[in-house]
Write a protein that holds these residues in place. Sequence first.
Motif, PDB file in Angstrom:
ATOM      1  N   UNK A   1       5.323   8.881 -11.829  1.00 57.92           N
ATOM      2  CA  UNK A   1       5.057   9.034 -10.396  1.00 57.92           C
ATOM      3  C   UNK A   1       6.086   9.932  -9.711  1.00 57.92           C
ATOM      4  N   UNK A   2       7.317   9.484  -9.630  1.00 61.56           N
ATOM      5  CA  UNK A   2       8.336  10.170  -8.817  1.00 61.56           C
ATOM      6  C   UNK A   2       8.519  11.654  -9.135  1.00 61.56           C
ATOM      7  N   UNK A   3       8.513  12.074 -10.400  1.00 63.47           N
ATOM      8  CA  UNK A   3       8.720  13.499 -10.662  1.00 63.47           C
ATOM      9  C   UNK A   3       7.591  14.407 -10.161  1.00 63.47           C
ATOM     10  N   UNK A   4       6.455  13.828  -9.826  1.00 65.92           N
ATOM     11  CA  UNK A   4       5.267  14.627  -9.513  1.00 65.92           C
ATOM     12  C   UNK A   4       4.780  14.465  -8.073  1.00 65.92           C
ATOM     13  N   UNK A   5       5.485  13.669  -7.276  1.00 69.71           N
ATOM     14  CA  UNK A   5       5.052  13.436  -5.899  1.00 69.71           C
ATOM     15  C   UNK A   5       5.991  14.120  -4.913  1.00 69.71           C
ATOM     16  N   UNK A   6       5.393  14.680  -3.878  1.00 67.88           N
ATOM     17  CA  UNK A   6       6.149  15.374  -2.839  1.00 67.88           C
ATOM     18  C   UNK A   6       6.397  14.479  -1.633  1.00 67.88           C
ATOM     19  N   UNK A   7       5.533  13.498  -1.420  1.00 73.07           N
ATOM     20  CA  UNK A   7       5.639  12.636  -0.244  1.00 73.07           C
ATOM     21  C   UNK A   7       5.100  11.252  -0.569  1.00 73.07           C
ATOM     22  N   UNK A   8       5.712  10.238   0.025  1.00 77.23           N
ATOM     23  CA  UNK A   8       5.310   8.843  -0.187  1.00 77.23           C
ATOM     24  C   UNK A   8       5.351   8.113   1.140  1.00 77.23           C
ATOM     25  N   UNK A   9       4.270   7.436   1.458  1.00 77.52           N
ATOM     26  CA  UNK A   9       4.210   6.563   2.628  1.00 77.52           C
ATOM     27  C   UNK A   9       3.898   5.150   2.138  1.00 77.52           C
ATOM     28  N   UNK A  10       4.511   4.163   2.736  1.00 78.38           N
ATOM     29  CA  UNK A  10       4.339   2.781   2.283  1.00 78.38           C
ATOM     30  C   UNK A  10       4.126   1.863   3.468  1.00 78.38           C
ATOM     31  N   UNK A  11       3.216   0.893   3.288  1.00 76.98           N
ATOM     32  CA  UNK A  11       3.024  -0.187   4.258  1.00 76.98           C
ATOM     33  C   UNK A  11       2.930  -1.477   3.465  1.00 76.98           C
ATOM     34  N   UNK A  12       3.783  -2.441   3.820  1.00 78.38           N
ATOM     35  CA  UNK A  12       3.730  -3.783   3.257  1.00 78.38           C
ATOM     36  C   UNK A  12       3.416  -4.747   4.396  1.00 78.38           C
ATOM     37  N   UNK A  13       2.546  -5.715   4.117  1.00 75.64           N
ATOM     38  CA  UNK A  13       2.215  -6.678   5.156  1.00 75.64           C
ATOM     39  C   UNK A  13       1.743  -7.981   4.538  1.00 75.64           C
ATOM     40  N   UNK A  14       1.872  -9.048   5.301  1.00 76.07           N
ATOM     41  CA  UNK A  14       1.411 -10.367   4.865  1.00 76.07           C
ATOM     42  C   UNK A  14      -0.037 -10.562   5.235  1.00 76.07           C
ATOM     43  N   UNK A  15      -0.782 -11.162   4.313  1.00 77.87           N
ATOM     44  CA  UNK A  15      -2.188 -11.488   4.580  1.00 77.87           C
ATOM     45  C   UNK A  15      -2.269 -12.806   5.324  1.00 77.87           C
TER      46      UNK A  15
ATOM     47  N   UNK B   1       0.855  -1.182   0.000  1.00 74.70           N
ATOM     48  CA  UNK B   1       0.000   0.000   0.000  1.00 74.70           C
ATOM     49  C   UNK B   1       0.896   1.239   0.000  1.00 74.70           C
ATOM     50  N   UNK B   2       0.623   2.165  -0.905  1.00 70.77           N
ATOM     51  CA  UNK B   2       1.369   3.420  -0.946  1.00 70.77           C
ATOM     52  C   UNK B   2       0.377   4.576  -0.999  1.00 70.77           C
ATOM     53  N   UNK B   3       0.690   5.621  -0.242  1.00 63.02           N
ATOM     54  CA  UNK B   3      -0.086   6.858  -0.293  1.00 63.02           C
ATOM     55  C   UNK B   3       0.868   7.971  -0.701  1.00 63.02           C
ATOM     56  N   UNK B   4       0.464   8.712  -1.739  1.00 60.19           N
ATOM     57  CA  UNK B   4       1.280   9.822  -2.232  1.00 60.19           C
ATOM     58  C   UNK B   4       0.578  11.149  -2.014  1.00 60.19           C
ATOM     59  N   UNK B   5       1.369  12.156  -1.789  1.00 60.36           N
ATOM     60  CA  UNK B   5       0.944  13.550  -1.820  1.00 60.36           C
ATOM     61  C   UNK B   5       1.619  14.142  -3.044  1.00 60.36           C
TER      62      UNK B   5
ATOM     63  N   UNK C   1     -12.524  13.703   1.585  1.00 66.61           N
ATOM     64  CA  UNK C   1     -11.912  14.939   2.091  1.00 66.61           C
ATOM     65  C   UNK C   1     -11.140  14.763   3.404  1.00 66.61           C
ATOM     66  N   UNK C   2     -11.462  13.758   4.175  1.00 67.57           N
ATOM     67  CA  UNK C   2     -10.765  13.519   5.444  1.00 67.57           C
ATOM     68  C   UNK C   2      -9.354  12.950   5.242  1.00 67.57           C
ATOM     69  N   UNK C   3      -9.009  12.592   4.017  1.00 66.34           N
ATOM     70  CA  UNK C   3      -7.705  11.990   3.717  1.00 66.34           C
ATOM     71  C   UNK C   3      -6.608  13.043   3.704  1.00 66.34           C
ATOM     72  N   UNK C   4      -5.382  12.610   3.990  1.00 63.26           N
ATOM     73  CA  UNK C   4      -4.254  13.529   3.913  1.00 63.26           C
ATOM     74  C   UNK C   4      -3.286  13.149   2.790  1.00 63.26           C
ATOM     75  N   UNK C   5      -3.727  12.277   1.906  1.00 62.71           N
ATOM     76  CA  UNK C   5      -2.975  11.932   0.709  1.00 62.71           C
ATOM     77  C   UNK C   5      -3.831  12.204  -0.518  1.00 62.71           C
ATOM     78  N   UNK C   6      -3.159  12.329  -1.671  1.00 60.84           N
ATOM     79  CA  UNK C   6      -3.881  12.616  -2.914  1.00 60.84           C
ATOM     80  C   UNK C   6      -4.297  11.365  -3.679  1.00 60.84           C
TER      81      UNK C   6
END
Length: 99
Positions: free
Chosen positions: A85-99, A5-9, A50-55
Amino acid sequence: MVKHIIIWKLKEMSDAEKNERKRLIKEGLEGLKGKIDGLVEIKVITEPLPSSNGDLMLDSTFTDYEALKGYSIHPEHVKVADERVRPFTADRKCVDYEL
């Protein structure tokens, strides 16, 4: 199975540019389905509430952690990330997990 899962701003840009950038990112990343071994599902959310803090958010599923590692260096993925992606994003958060 592994979730990635990745969230970008996005960087500052007009609303029209932001909407077009989101469309291109979604098209590029979702277009990887069927091209990368072990990539089971890939979806890009471009209209967060609107409650989100990522785009935008990437929600992807892989057969295992090795498949996720392969995806990260796969030439098709690297091309989309470097061009759309990379040239246009200011912030990236990532979570990886096993199901």
